[in-house]
Scaffold this motif. Structure first.
Motif, PDB file in Angstrom:
ATOM      1  N   ALA A 166       0.807  -1.219   0.000  1.00 21.45           N
ATOM      2  CA  ALA A 166       0.000   0.000   0.000  1.00 21.45           C
ATOM      3  C   ALA A 166       0.844   1.276   0.000  1.00 21.45           C
ATOM      4  N   ARG A 167       2.167   1.110   0.113  1.00 18.52           N
ATOM      5  CA  ARG A 167       3.074   2.251   0.159  1.00 18.52           C
ATOM      6  C   ARG A 167       2.693   3.198   1.301  1.00 18.52           C
ATOM      7  N   VAL A 168       2.625   2.577   2.485  1.00 20.75           N
ATOM      8  CA  VAL A 168       2.278   3.325   3.689  1.00 20.75           C
ATOM      9  C   VAL A 168       3.559   3.961   4.233  1.00 20.75           C
ATOM     10  N   PRO A 169       3.627   5.259   4.314  1.00 16.38           N
ATOM     11  CA  PRO A 169       4.883   5.889   4.722  1.00 16.38           C
ATOM     12  C   PRO A 169       5.217   5.648   6.182  1.00 16.38           C
ATOM     13  N   GLY A 170       6.492   5.310   6.447  1.00 17.75           N
ATOM     14  CA  GLY A 170       6.997   5.230   7.804  1.00 17.75           C
ATOM     15  C   GLY A 170       6.646   3.982   8.571  1.00 17.75           C
ATOM     16  N   LYS A 171       6.059   2.992   7.932  1.00 21.96           N
ATOM     17  CA  LYS A 171       5.579   1.808   8.641  1.00 21.96           C
ATOM     18  C   LYS A 171       6.282   0.542   8.135  1.00 21.96           C
ATOM     19  N   GLY A 172       6.104  -0.570   8.883  1.00 20.53           N
ATOM     20  CA  GLY A 172       6.464  -1.885   8.375  1.00 20.53           C
ATOM     21  C   GLY A 172       7.792  -2.447   8.800  1.00 20.53           C
ATOM     22  N   ALA A 173       8.605  -1.711   9.587  1.00 21.40           N
ATOM     23  CA  ALA A 173       9.907  -2.243   9.985  1.00 21.40           C
ATOM     24  C   ALA A 173      10.448  -1.469  11.174  1.00 21.40           C
ATOM     25  N   ILE A 174      11.302  -2.141  11.949  1.00 19.96           N
ATOM     26  CA  ILE A 174      12.090  -1.468  12.975  1.00 19.96           C
ATOM     27  C   ILE A 174      13.366  -0.985  12.286  1.00 19.96           C
ATOM     28  N   GLU A 175      13.342   0.275  11.904  1.00 19.43           N
ATOM     29  CA  GLU A 175      14.402   0.837  11.080  1.00 19.43           C
ATOM     30  C   GLU A 175      14.510   2.329  11.383  1.00 19.43           C
ATOM     31  N   VAL A 176      15.719   2.837  11.412  1.00 21.27           N
ATOM     32  CA  VAL A 176      15.926   4.252  11.728  1.00 21.27           C
ATOM     33  C   VAL A 176      15.138   5.126  10.755  1.00 21.27           C
ATOM     34  N   GLY A 177      14.405   6.092  11.325  1.00 24.78           N
ATOM     35  CA  GLY A 177      13.613   7.020  10.533  1.00 24.78           C
ATOM     36  C   GLY A 177      12.152   6.654  10.434  1.00 24.78           C
ATOM     37  N   ARG A 178      11.824   5.386  10.715  1.00 22.46           N
ATOM     38  CA  ARG A 178      10.412   4.984  10.651  1.00 22.46           C
ATOM     39  C   ARG A 178       9.713   5.323  11.968  1.00 22.46           C
ATOM     40  N   ASP A 179       8.380   5.283  11.913  1.00 23.93           N
ATOM     41  CA  ASP A 179       7.610   5.512  13.132  1.00 23.93           C
ATOM     42  C   ASP A 179       7.942   4.445  14.176  1.00 23.93           C
ATOM     43  N   ALA A 180       7.960   4.849  15.428  1.00 25.86           N
ATOM     44  CA  ALA A 180       8.256   3.923  16.523  1.00 25.86           C
ATOM     45  C   ALA A 180       6.988   3.158  16.894  1.00 25.86           C
ATOM     46  N   ASP A 181       6.485   2.400  15.927  1.00 30.93           N
ATOM     47  CA  ASP A 181       5.342   1.504  16.125  1.00 30.93           C
ATOM     48  C   ASP A 181       5.912   0.134  16.448  1.00 30.93           C
ATOM     49  N   LEU A 182       5.729  -0.312  17.685  1.00 27.57           N
ATOM     50  CA  LEU A 182       6.441  -1.476  18.195  1.00 27.57           C
ATOM     51  C   LEU A 182       5.498  -2.363  18.990  1.00 27.57           C
ATOM     52  N   VAL A 183       5.838  -3.661  19.046  1.00 28.47           N
ATOM     53  CA  VAL A 183       5.002  -4.638  19.738  1.00 28.47           C
ATOM     54  C   VAL A 183       5.876  -5.551  20.579  1.00 28.47           C
ATOM     55  N   ALA A 184       5.575  -5.635  21.871  1.00 30.23           N
ATOM     56  CA  ALA A 184       6.178  -6.646  22.734  1.00 30.23           C
ATOM     57  C   ALA A 184       5.321  -7.902  22.632  1.00 30.23           C
ATOM     58  N   PHE A 185       5.939  -8.970  22.133  1.00 23.59           N
ATOM     59  CA  PHE A 185       5.197 -10.192  21.812  1.00 23.59           C
ATOM     60  C   PHE A 185       5.881 -11.383  22.460  1.00 23.59           C
ATOM     61  N   ASP A 186       5.163 -12.057  23.339  1.00 21.88           N
ATOM     62  CA  ASP A 186       5.683 -13.249  23.997  1.00 21.88           C
ATOM     63  C   ASP A 186       5.366 -14.451  23.117  1.00 21.88           C
ATOM     64  N   PRO A 187       6.360 -14.998  22.424  1.00 19.61           N
ATOM     65  CA  PRO A 187       6.070 -16.043  21.435  1.00 19.61           C
ATOM     66  C   PRO A 187       5.759 -17.402  22.035  1.00 19.61           C
ATOM     67  N   ASP A 188       5.953 -17.554  23.325  1.00 16.49           N
ATOM     68  CA  ASP A 188       5.751 -18.870  23.957  1.00 16.49           C
ATOM     69  C   ASP A 188       4.520 -18.929  24.854  1.00 16.49           C
ATOM     70  N   ALA A 189       3.856 -17.816  25.059  1.00 12.50           N
ATOM     71  CA  ALA A 189       2.702 -17.787  25.958  1.00 12.50           C
ATOM     72  C   ALA A 189       1.479 -18.378  25.263  1.00 12.50           C
ATOM     73  N   ALA A 190       0.858 -19.343  25.891  1.00 13.27           N
ATOM     74  CA  ALA A 190      -0.363 -19.943  25.353  1.00 13.27           C
ATOM     75  C   ALA A 190      -1.574 -19.385  26.086  1.00 13.27           C
ATOM     76  N   PHE A 191      -2.670 -19.242  25.368  1.00 14.12           N
ATOM     77  CA  PHE A 191      -3.906 -18.763  25.982  1.00 14.12           C
ATOM     78  C   PHE A 191      -5.096 -19.346  25.234  1.00 14.12           C
ATOM     79  N   THR A 192      -6.206 -19.415  25.922  1.00 11.18           N
ATOM     80  CA  THR A 192      -7.453 -19.872  25.323  1.00 11.18           C
ATOM     81  C   THR A 192      -8.274 -18.651  24.946  1.00 11.18           C
ATOM     82  N   VAL A 193      -8.755 -18.613  23.726  1.00  6.49           N
ATOM     83  CA  VAL A 193      -9.486 -17.448  23.244  1.00  6.49           C
ATOM     84  C   VAL A 193     -10.823 -17.343  23.967  1.00  6.49           C
ATOM     85  N   ASP A 194     -10.989 -16.227  24.678  1.00  8.81           N
ATOM     86  CA  ASP A 194     -12.223 -15.915  25.388  1.00  8.81           C
ATOM     87  C   ASP A 194     -12.881 -14.740  24.667  1.00  8.81           C
TER      88      ASP A 194
END
Length: 436
Positions: free
Chosen positions: A361-389
């Motif tokens: 979509a050619r969205v400016p400033g998004k899509g990567a952790i890279e210098v100059g891009r927006d600081a849009d970040l996610v802390a993601f625990d890849p091993d945590a299991a949960f049941t969808v409620d």
């Protein structure tokens, strides 16, 4: 210069892969990527740090059908699911986004209500050819069209001749067309209310014929074309040939096609119609082929096609219920659960769900952790299991086919331009990159 925030993780997913690193945020942007030992404000340890996801296929439905979904609820669900940027589809809102005046109404409805950044698709429908360039000039990211009935009367499909005209017009200003590709002549009315009848009414050949038509028109007009929510693996061969020939044709699929199968649908069970979507969820062999298409790069993006409605519209059987899956908050853990079981890593998921949609979509400033891009970040625990409620979901009506499923991977924190997202609406309206 002072730093607003430093976040470090031993599993930071950068464009060149996953490694220990510290991300420095200044004035809402990524100012530096430094060694992991850099003093930090937030130390995630082994919790992964991902770029915010970019979901280019979301139906928010506001204004006009806000009882189905709205900007406040959809974007809060997005933030909870690690999505920091979404692009809203031109239907099923009233009015649909098929002209500049309707776009202004849509933007006004979103103003001050969004927890993440939001952009807009325009629509290509019969009779609005003259509106396409003005919409492009006002910053829409591209134009959605249907080859078959959309399900709502105010957004009719294009005929083959109308498609050709629209594709040529969009090509003339370098735009992008995104296509719901099902051949209307290959679709039938379901012969009953069970899932098997619904599935048979929308065969893989319907998708393939429509995809082949899009490929021909892309070759004829030179337009950049993208196939939405690919469910039929039969389409991979013509797409691969088109891409090998250098045609600008891409495709996406959705979490429900990668994680669910027709066998998961229990006919007659309460909530079974939560699985209904168009095109439909197919058999396990087809699902395996879609994963191969992702691995080979024929399919580039994984996006949700979050398409909610009121619970009343999901009642009934598979012949009458509204077709749409609600999964905006669950897309990342659903895809990660299946991806890692198939040997993929977090860098693959980031490519499919952040980098590739942003590039499409050619969205400016998004899509990567890279210098100059927006600081849009996610802390993601890849091993945590949960049941969808369903009660823990933030979209307006907690209907989802993932209810009761155990998923792996939990979003712990989402930052939008360096600030925690989800509590206070801080999202901004987005426009396509200039010159694209």
């Amino acid at each position: 210069m002072p730093r607003d925030l430093v976040i470090r993780s031993r599993r930071t997913v950068l464009p060149d892969g996953e490694r220990p690193a510290a991300v420095v945020v200044r004035a809402g942007r990524i100012a530096a990527i430094e060694p992991h030992g850099t003093p930090s404000d937030v130390d995630l340890g082994d919790t992964a740090l991902l770029p915010g996801l970019v979901d280019t296929h979301v139906h928010i439905n506001e204004p006009g059908r806000t009882e189905w979904e709205g900007f406040a609820t959809a974007t809060r669900a997005a933030a909870a699911g690690g999505v920091t940027t979404l692009i809203d589809m031109p239907l099923n809102s009233l009015p649909p986004t098929t002209g500049p005046a309707a776009l202004a109404v849509k933007r006004a409805a979103a103003d001050g209500a969004c927890h993440v950044d939001v952009g807009f698709w325009g629509g290509a429908v019969p009779g609005n050819l003259a509106e396409l360039r003005p919409l492009h000039e006002r910053g829409v990211f591209g134009f959605k069209c249907f080859t078959a009935d959309s399900g709502v009367p105010e957004f009719p499909p294009l005929s083959p001749d109308e498609m050709r005209d629209a594709f040529a017009e969009i090509a003339s200003f370098g735009g992008l067309v995104i296509v719901h590709a099902e051949d209307p002549g290959s679709l039938t009315a379901p012969a009953g209310g069970h899932y098997a009848a619904f599935l048979a009414s929308r065969p893989p050949s319907a998708e393939r014929r429509a995809v082949e038509r899009v490929v021909r028109l892309a070759e004829e007009t030179g337009v950049r074309a993208h196939i939405l929510h690919l469910s039929a693996a039969d389409c991979l061969a013509p797409l691969a040939r088109a891409q090998a020939a250098g045609l600008p044709v891409t495709a996406e699929t959705c979490p429900h096609y990668l994680t669910l199968t027709a066998g998961d649908v229990e006919d007659g069970a309460p909530g079974g119609t939560a699985f209904k979507c168009c095109p439909p969820i197919r058999d396990p062999g087809n699902r395996d082929e879609l994963w191969r298409g992702l691995a080979d790069g024929v399919i580039s993006c994984v996006v949700t096609d979050h398409s909610p409605c009121t619970p009343e519209l999901k009642r009934g059987d598979f012949a009458s219920a509204w077709g749409g899956v609600s999964s905006l908050q669950l897309g990342l853990p659903a895809v990660w659960t299946a991806a890692r079981a198939r040997g993929h890593d977090l860098a693959d998921v980031v490519r499919w769900m952040s980098a590739a949609p942003a590039a499409l979509a050619r969205v400016p400033g998004k899509g990567a952790i890279e210098v100059g891009r927006d600081a849009d970040l996610v802390a993601f625990d890849p091993d945590a299991a949960f049941t969808v409620d369903p009660a823990a979901l933030h979209h307006r009506h907690p209907v989802t086919p993932y209810a009761g499923r155990v998923l792996t991977g939990a979003v712990r924190t989402t930052w939008l331009r360096g600030a925690p997202a989800g509590d206070v609406p801080s999202g901004r309206p987005l426009n396509r990159s200039e010159g694209s």
